[in-house]
Enzyme design. Sequence first.
Site, PDB file in Angstrom:
ATOM      1  N   ASN B  68     -28.290  12.533 -68.540  1.00  0.00           N
ATOM      2  CA  ASN B  68     -29.744  12.571 -68.512  1.00  0.00           C
ATOM      3  C   ASN B  68     -30.239  13.762 -67.727  1.00  0.00           C
ATOM      4  OD1 ASN B  68     -31.401  11.887 -65.920  1.00  0.00           O
ATOM      5  ND2 ASN B  68     -29.531  10.676 -65.742  1.00  0.00           N
ATOM      6  N   SER B  69     -31.384  14.234 -68.161  1.00  0.00           N
ATOM      7  CA  SER B  69     -32.069  15.303 -67.449  1.00  0.00           C
ATOM      8  C   SER B  69     -33.560  14.995 -67.494  1.00  0.00           C
ATOM      9  CB  SER B  69     -31.771  16.646 -68.128  1.00  0.00           C
ATOM     10  OG  SER B  69     -32.451  17.678 -67.460  1.00  0.00           O
ATOM     11  N   GLY B  71     -35.559  14.785 -64.859  1.00  0.00           N
ATOM     12  CA  GLY B  71     -36.272  15.695 -63.957  1.00  0.00           C
ATOM     13  C   GLY B  71     -37.298  14.988 -63.097  1.00  0.00           C
ATOM     14  N   ASN B 125     -33.099   9.548 -51.799  1.00  0.00           N
ATOM     15  CA  ASN B 125     -32.291  10.159 -52.859  1.00  0.00           C
ATOM     16  C   ASN B 125     -32.041  11.630 -52.525  1.00  0.00           C
ATOM     17  OD1 ASN B 125     -31.136  11.006 -55.212  1.00  0.00           O
ATOM     18  ND2 ASN B 125     -32.734  10.231 -56.565  1.00  0.00           N
ATOM     19  N   CYS B 128     -30.230  13.829 -56.645  1.00  0.00           N
ATOM     20  CA  CYS B 128     -30.648  14.021 -58.039  1.00  0.00           C
ATOM     21  C   CYS B 128     -30.199  15.403 -58.527  1.00  0.00           C
ATOM     22  CB  CYS B 128     -32.167  13.900 -58.176  1.00  0.00           C
ATOM     23  SG  CYS B 128     -32.697  14.213 -59.869  1.00  0.00           S
ATOM     24  N   LYS B 163     -28.808   7.600 -50.738  1.00  0.00           N
ATOM     25  CA  LYS B 163     -28.106   7.629 -52.031  1.00  0.00           C
ATOM     26  C   LYS B 163     -27.305   8.923 -52.128  1.00  0.00           C
ATOM     27  CE  LYS B 163     -28.567   6.547 -56.892  1.00  0.00           C
ATOM     28  NZ  LYS B 163     -29.449   6.044 -57.942  1.00  0.00           N
ATOM     29  N   ASN B 190     -24.551   8.557 -57.302  1.00  0.00           N
ATOM     30  CA  ASN B 190     -25.512   9.023 -58.289  1.00  0.00           C
ATOM     31  C   ASN B 190     -24.718   9.653 -59.447  1.00  0.00           C
ATOM     32  OD1 ASN B 190     -27.878  10.015 -59.571  1.00  0.00           O
ATOM     33  ND2 ASN B 190     -28.860  10.339 -57.591  1.00  0.00           N
ATOM     34  N   GLY B 215     -22.721   5.969 -66.656  1.00  0.00           N
ATOM     35  CA  GLY B 215     -22.143   5.057 -67.644  1.00  0.00           C
ATOM     36  C   GLY B 215     -20.666   4.799 -67.407  1.00  0.00           C
TER      37      GLY B 215
END
Lengths: 240, 299
Positions: B68-69, B71, B125, B128, B163, B190, B215
């Site tokens: 995923n991106s 953003g 976080n 990311c 995280k 993450n 996943g």
Amino acid sequence: MCKIIYNEQLCKDIFLIKVSGKFQGSMGQFYMLKGWNSLHPLLGRPFTIFDIDNNSISFLYRVVGEGAKLLSHLKRNDSIHVLGPYGNGFPIPKGCIALIGGGMGIAALYLAAKQLYNKQFIKSIDIYLGFKDTPILLDYFKKHADKLVIEVGNNISSVVNIHKYDYVFSCGPEDMMKSIISQKYFEKPKIFISLEKRMACAVGACLSCSCKTKSGNRLVCKDGPIFPGEDIIFEQLSKC
Amino acid sequence: MNNYLNVNFSSIEFKNPVIAASGTFGIGYQQHFDLSKLGGICTKGLTLFPKSGNDGIRIWETASGLMNSIGLENIGIKNFINNELPILKKLGVRTIVNINGSTVDEYLECVSIINNEEIDIIELNISCPNVKEGGLLFGINAKTASQIVRKVRGITKLPLVIKLSPNAENIVRIAQCCEEEGADGLSLVNTFKAMSVDIYNRKPVFNNMYAGLSGPAIKPIALRMVHEVCQNVEIPVMGLGGITSGKDALEFIMAGATCIQVGTANFINPYSCLEIIKEIDTFMNKEGIKSLNEIRGII
């Protein structure tokens, strides 16, 4: 898991799948289908409701990717995950209606025709369908239309005069929808289009189907897939 | 469901160890099940001001995984407090608020805004991979991680969970630094920085070139990292990374995790969290386990 009643190949790469069960849903809403238990592909695939009755639901799809390819291999009595309904669906229109679909976009319009035809608040339903090569499902649409116009190999929007209508519902290639909206100069007709985007959750959590509109970022799964035509920024659609 | 599923995370009682992970869950899942069954819900990553996220393709499937991106598209911390937090608070589950920033000051301002709210945990976080500024930049190196945790710790009494990124230079060292700076707990991992190429167009699939892989594909590596960290810190750990079943969750708990977070599995099957809770319960019943403390960290 639900049982498949049939999964019929209508032409080269287009299938109509009908699944048994009690389902809910209205014109323009969609379901997530997954006909495999393996982790590849990982996600279900979104398909607009083609038709629904008391004991079944059906979806029209083209085999373009891995997920649809796996779906196309399913047979009668095979099991399939069917989750939904998701999304907002088309609003209830009134007066004279045009349904304009191109390619697989026709899938979103059949249920609209069926749910609206012969309703007191509807004066007429004209259906315009554009096909790349082989026309399909014309008998289905004919039953629920005052007029059915088809085009093969050309952009169907070129034969529609949208100003005759109070409402236009449309789904299909970007060029087609863009050309329909560009014809609008007046308050009438109200145009609603159905958008399609890559998505994971279908409930507004993953934000993968976000698209930029004139009203800010909107999620195709939750805020859509039906949007007022004038809200769409077509130049942004291909970017997101 | 039995109350022996209760877990205590840094003096916070969770009814069960299953938490929906940040960016993969929201109140929309009410369409599928009663969200009060969850141990907790972690919010989408929030920033000081609304963010519109990345252009281009945002998700891409790979074998047993998802890139995923997004953003960090989000409505901003203030809109969250006004519009979404009241709904979350009514659910009767632990609310974990995931905070992001592109600068230290932005993190601090965000934390100071959420400080006055009734939330259970701040999840900071620093991992990311999908934003050009901030995010992972703070979570790669132990020194920068220490600095931001120290500053945030200095302005909040709320339970603080950091995280962590699997892309860190040394995740164990960063975990220890977070503990030294007063973090109440950790969540890891993450997503992994990853890539995919569109061979027909001769270009990367994602506009940002790289994206975050999650996943089942990452589970064994995530599990190893959780194990390594749990061996080296005293503070509790929320384990995550590719958990899709009760068995996966129990592996993380046996590796030392106090709670687990479920992310991508929610996309594969929206009932995943519920099924995982049930499978843990069934396992405990069958094995005669009265508390998860009996099996936590036994590996």
